[in-house]
Scaffold this motif. Structure first.
Motif, short mmCIF file in Angstrom:
data_model
loop_
_atom_site.label_atom_id
_atom_site.label_comp_id
_atom_site.label_asym_id
_atom_site.label_seq_id
_atom_site.Cartn_x
_atom_site.Cartn_y
_atom_site.Cartn_z
N SER A 1 2.71 10.55 3.21
CA SER A 1 2.75 9.23 2.70
C SER A 1 1.48 8.34 3.13
O SER A 1 0.96 7.67 2.03
N ASN A 2 0.84 8.41 4.25
CA ASN A 2 -0.42 7.98 4.45
C ASN A 2 -1.57 8.19 3.52
O ASN A 2 -2.13 7.51 2.92
N ILE A 3 -1.56 9.33 3.09
CA ILE A 3 -2.51 9.92 2.32
C ILE A 3 -2.55 9.20 0.93
O ILE A 3 -3.30 8.39 0.35
N VAL A 4 -1.30 9.49 0.43
CA VAL A 4 -1.05 9.03 -0.85
C VAL A 4 -1.19 7.56 -1.19
O VAL A 4 -1.76 7.09 -2.07
N ILE A 5 -0.76 6.76 -0.08
CA ILE A 5 -0.72 5.51 -0.32
C ILE A 5 -1.98 4.70 -0.18
O ILE A 5 -2.51 3.78 -0.68
N SER A 6 -2.90 5.34 1.01
CA SER A 6 -4.17 4.84 1.09
C SER A 6 -5.01 5.17 -0.18
O SER A 6 -5.75 4.47 -0.68
N ALA A 7 -4.85 6.47 -0.98
CA ALA A 7 -5.41 6.78 -2.10
C ALA A 7 -5.07 5.77 -3.29
O ALA A 7 -5.77 5.46 -4.07
N MET A 8 -3.90 5.22 -3.13
CA MET A 8 -3.34 4.55 -4.27
C MET A 8 -3.52 2.89 -4.02
O MET A 8 -3.24 2.01 -4.74
N ARG A 9 -4.24 2.58 -2.63
CA ARG A 9 -4.00 1.29 -2.42
C ARG A 9 -4.46 0.23 -3.05
O ARG A 9 -4.33 -1.07 -3.05
N ARG A 10 -5.72 0.50 -3.82
CA ARG A 10 -6.38 -0.39 -4.71
C ARG A 10 -5.36 -0.70 -6.11
O ARG A 10 -5.66 -1.67 -6.81
N ILE A 11 -4.71 0.16 -6.46
CA ILE A 11 -4.02 0.06 -7.58
C ILE A 11 -2.55 -0.30 -7.60
O ILE A 11 -1.72 -0.80 -8.33
N ILE A 12 -2.15 -0.36 -6.18
CA ILE A 12 -0.39 -0.60 -6.17
C ILE A 12 -0.63 -2.45 -6.19
O ILE A 12 -1.25 -3.13 -5.45
N PRO A 13 0.35 -2.85 -7.23
CA PRO A 13 0.45 -4.22 -7.52
C PRO A 13 1.27 -4.73 -6.00
O PRO A 13 2.25 -4.19 -5.49
N ASP A 14 0.65 -6.02 -5.69
CA ASP A 14 1.40 -6.27 -4.10
C ASP A 14 2.87 -6.66 -4.26
O ASP A 14 3.41 -6.42 -3.20
N SER A 15 3.03 -7.26 -5.28
CA SER A 15 4.63 -7.52 -5.25
C SER A 15 5.73 -6.39 -5.15
O SER A 15 6.72 -6.53 -4.74
N ILE A 16 5.19 -5.32 -5.72
CA ILE A 16 6.09 -4.15 -5.72
C ILE A 16 5.76 -3.12 -4.69
O ILE A 16 6.17 -1.96 -4.66
N ARG A 17 4.81 -3.50 -3.58
CA ARG A 17 4.33 -2.43 -2.78
C ARG A 17 5.42 -1.81 -1.92
O ARG A 17 5.54 -0.55 -1.72
N ILE A 18 6.42 -2.55 -1.60
CA ILE A 18 7.62 -1.93 -0.75
C ILE A 18 8.12 -0.88 -1.45
O ILE A 18 8.55 0.24 -1.07
N PRO A 19 8.80 -1.28 -2.73
CA PRO A 19 9.47 -0.25 -3.56
C PRO A 19 8.61 1.16 -3.52
O PRO A 19 8.95 2.14 -3.77
N VAL A 20 7.23 0.86 -3.81
CA VAL A 20 6.32 1.91 -4.17
C VAL A 20 6.15 2.87 -2.90
O VAL A 20 6.33 4.04 -2.69
N TYR A 21 6.11 2.05 -1.78
CA TYR A 21 6.00 2.94 -0.47
C TYR A 21 7.26 3.84 -0.17
O TYR A 21 7.31 5.15 0.11
N ILE A 22 8.51 3.03 -0.57
CA ILE A 22 9.87 3.90 -0.42
C ILE A 22 9.94 5.02 -1.32
O ILE A 22 10.33 6.27 -0.84
N VAL A 23 9.63 4.93 -2.77
CA VAL A 23 9.76 6.06 -3.50
C VAL A 23 8.79 7.21 -2.91
O VAL A 23 9.20 8.43 -3.28
N VAL A 24 7.36 6.81 -2.39
CA VAL A 24 6.60 7.96 -2.15
C VAL A 24 7.06 8.47 -0.85
O VAL A 24 7.15 9.84 -0.75
N ILE A 25 7.76 7.75 0.13
CA ILE A 25 8.19 8.19 1.38
C ILE A 25 9.29 9.19 1.09
O ILE A 25 9.58 10.30 1.73
#
Lengths: 191, 196, 191
Positions: free
Chosen positions: B51-75
């Motif tokens: 999870s840390n690797i993927v989210i860190s890799a995507m951190r610049r492109i994840i839109p802030d308002s949907i970051r929690i759902p994105v985290y949840i999908v990845v995790i």
């Protein structure tokens, strides 16, 4: 009829979601400081648990099973729960700002409440029908609320007790939970 | 902050279970034997790492308002993969950990690290953060398990230390979990206040 | 409007990639899991019917429409081409959900060879003891001529099975499943 009775007694007393199954500990420790907060949290969790149980059941029976994608259960369920909590938050905010303010941050935290996801998964594991799922979910919510309210009552008293400084707060609550858990173990011979 | 610090902070100073008091549910439920604790620790670390690797890799492109759902999908995806892999290759451990494998997805530690760290740091520090937190959590679990298994079953990693009739069964049941964690936290508080 | 669309698309893409990843792992692990389940099944069959050399699934032949719904599978064990035993897969409803049991019967001796609890979701420390050899051994060698009954005290008659302490429901469930199998066995395999 006896089936339902067993489900209710088992969920509330014998297999209490917090005191025997260890689900929902975070809010249990976090919200149980005041009785009023505990009641509010209990109500919110009941609402979410029953609805989540319902929605996840439908999803499992009509989408996951027929298409044989049971392995997507975790992803699907957590997304359903997250969306549900978000939705509930919006509704409460619009129709009862007072309640919204009272629950504060606890509402979004229900998403990560392992009790909600845990009960949703248990409903499927036990192969319950729709009605039994509802009864099971509501009973576990009642069990959770019961544990929470009992803990809040005890903690309010503990405030005025003489506790060693290092045990104050979470440690003594855990020891209290341990004693409550022993008491609840006594129910196991009921059925 | 040196890179090594990212790793070590997860073990002691910011131990997720003992200091941040996160991830308590599985820590109480499955810590009935040391190998359960190790198994859960490894599974948890795997998910956190992914999870840390993927989210860190995507951190610049994840839109802030949907970051929690994105985290949840990845995790959730990593959790499901771990669940399937354990079912196939470590069936005994899979059976022992049971419902707590999918419950890793709601383990607040993982979402917590994604939000507090992986989202604003590059990949290498995120990897170290994940490993540190993972090791810290595993050690905490093993400590809990040791108390509970030795006192409750008289064994350690399955090796019998004293006859079962002398063991306090309560330790491996629900109350034992609560009281062990409570005492450890109390003890740690005392240690901290002494050195403070 | 466009913003929301962009967000939705982003989430959709992430979900699609995630689903793809999980699906891939699933396709990799599914055959391993199935093989494991099959191996466990064959091993279990050997446990409850050691005298059989070859086991054939004959559920179609023996499970007619009016057969007891608790019986899920009928497997016949052969030795040298001669049927020597029957292995029933039964699924009575226990306290926490369905209990999956294998019950092996000896055709010649008209007895229960052994039972094996495959899966259960009973209360740990109580009903879950049903999977312990100490409980399962109570069924070994029981005659298949009459139904078995559950008692709380040590058995006085040969047709009695002692229940697990404080788990009468689980014990009764297992016994009812074995009785359903026994009934079918007596009707179909005993001359």
């Amino acid at each position: 009829m006896q089936d339902y009775f067993i489900i209710v007694i088992s969920a509330v007393l014998i297999n209490n979601i917090v005191l025997s199954q260890f689900l929902g500990i975070c809010p249990f420790l976090g919200v149980s400081k005041k009785l009023s907060a505990a009641l509010g949290m209990g109500a919110a969790v009941t609402f979410v648990l029953v609805l989540a149980g319902l929605l996840t059941w439908f999803f499992q029976v009509y989408i996951l099973n027929p298409f044989n994608i049971g392995y997507m259960q975790t992803v699907a369920f957590i997304l359903i729960i997250g969306a549900l909590v978000q939705f509930v938050e919006m509704v409460i905010r619009k129709y009862s700002p007072g309640l919204y303010k009272a629950l504060g941050i606890y509402l979004p935290l229900i998403t990560t409440n392992c009790a909600v996801l845990g009960v949703a998964i248990l409903n499927i594991q036990k192969d319950f029908s729709l009605v039994k799922t509802l009864v099971h979910s509501a009973s576990h919510a009642a069990g959770f609320s019961l544990a929470l309210i009992l803990m809040a009552g005890i903690r309010e008293r503990l405030e005025s007790a003489d506790i060693p400084k290092c045990m104050e707060g979470v440690p003594i609550s855990l020891v209290t939970a341990s004693l409550m858990s022993i008491a609840f173990l006594g129910f196991s011979g009921l059925i | 902050m040196s890179l090594l610090n990212e790793f070590t902070k997860g073990i002691i100073k910011e131990n997720p279970l003992f200091r941040l008091v996160l991830g308590t549910c599985p820590s109480l439920a499955i810590t009935t034997s040391v190998d359960n604790g190790l198994g859960m620790g490894v599974a948890f670390t795997g998910v956190l790492l992914g999870s840390n690797i993927v989210i860190s890799a995507m951190r610049r492109i994840i839109p802030d308002s949907i970051r929690i759902p994105v985290y949840i999908v990845v995790i959730a995806s990593f959790v499901t993969m771990t669940d399937l892999l354990m079912h196939a290759y470590t069936p005994a451990m899979y059976k022992a950990l049971g419902i707590f494998i999918p419950l890793i997805v709601v383990n607040c530690i993982i979402i917590g690290r994604a939000e507090a760290f992986a989202n604003r740091n590059s990949i290498v520090p995120s990897v170290l953060d994940a490993l540190g937190m993972g090791v810290g959590y595993t050690l905490a679990l093993v400590l809990l398990c040791t108390f509970r298994e030795v006192l409750g079953a008289g064994t350690f990693l399955g090796v019998r230390l004293f006859p079962e009739s002398r063991a306090a069964i309560m330790m491996i049941l629900a109350p034992g979990g609560f009281v062990t964690l409570g005492c450890i936290l109390g003890f740690l508080n005392k240690m901290q206040s002494k050195t403070a | 409007m466009l913003d929301i669309m962009k967000l939705a698309v982003f989430l959709l893409v992430v979900s699609a990639v995630a689903a793809f990843g999980v699906g891939y792992v699933n396709s990799m692990t599914a055959p391993v899991i199935d093989k494991q389940a099959l191996r466990m099944k064959t091993d279990s069959f050997k446990e409850v019917c050691p005298q059989g050399e070859e086991v054939k699934n004959e559920s179609e032949r023996f499970l007619k429409k009016n057969a007891n719904p608790l019986i899920k599978e009928v497997n016949v064990a052969y030795k040298g081409g001669v049927p020597v035993g029957v292995i029933y897969t039964i699924e009575p409803k226990g306290f926490g959900g369905p209990i999956s049991i294998l019950a092996g019967f000896d055709i010649g001796a008209r007895k229960v060879t052994a039972i094996k609890v495959l899966s259960q979701t009973e209360t740990p420390g109580l009903g879950a003891k049903a999977k312990d050899p100490s409980f399962q051994d109570r069924y070994k060698g029981k005659s298949a001529e009459a139904d078995l009954e559950v008692t709380k005290t040590p058995p006085t008659k040969d047709t009695q099975i002692q229940a697990i302490t404080a788990s009468t429901i689980t014990s009764k469930a297992v016994t009812s499943g074995v009785n359903a199998a026994r009934d079918h066995f007596a009707g179909n395999f005993v001359k």
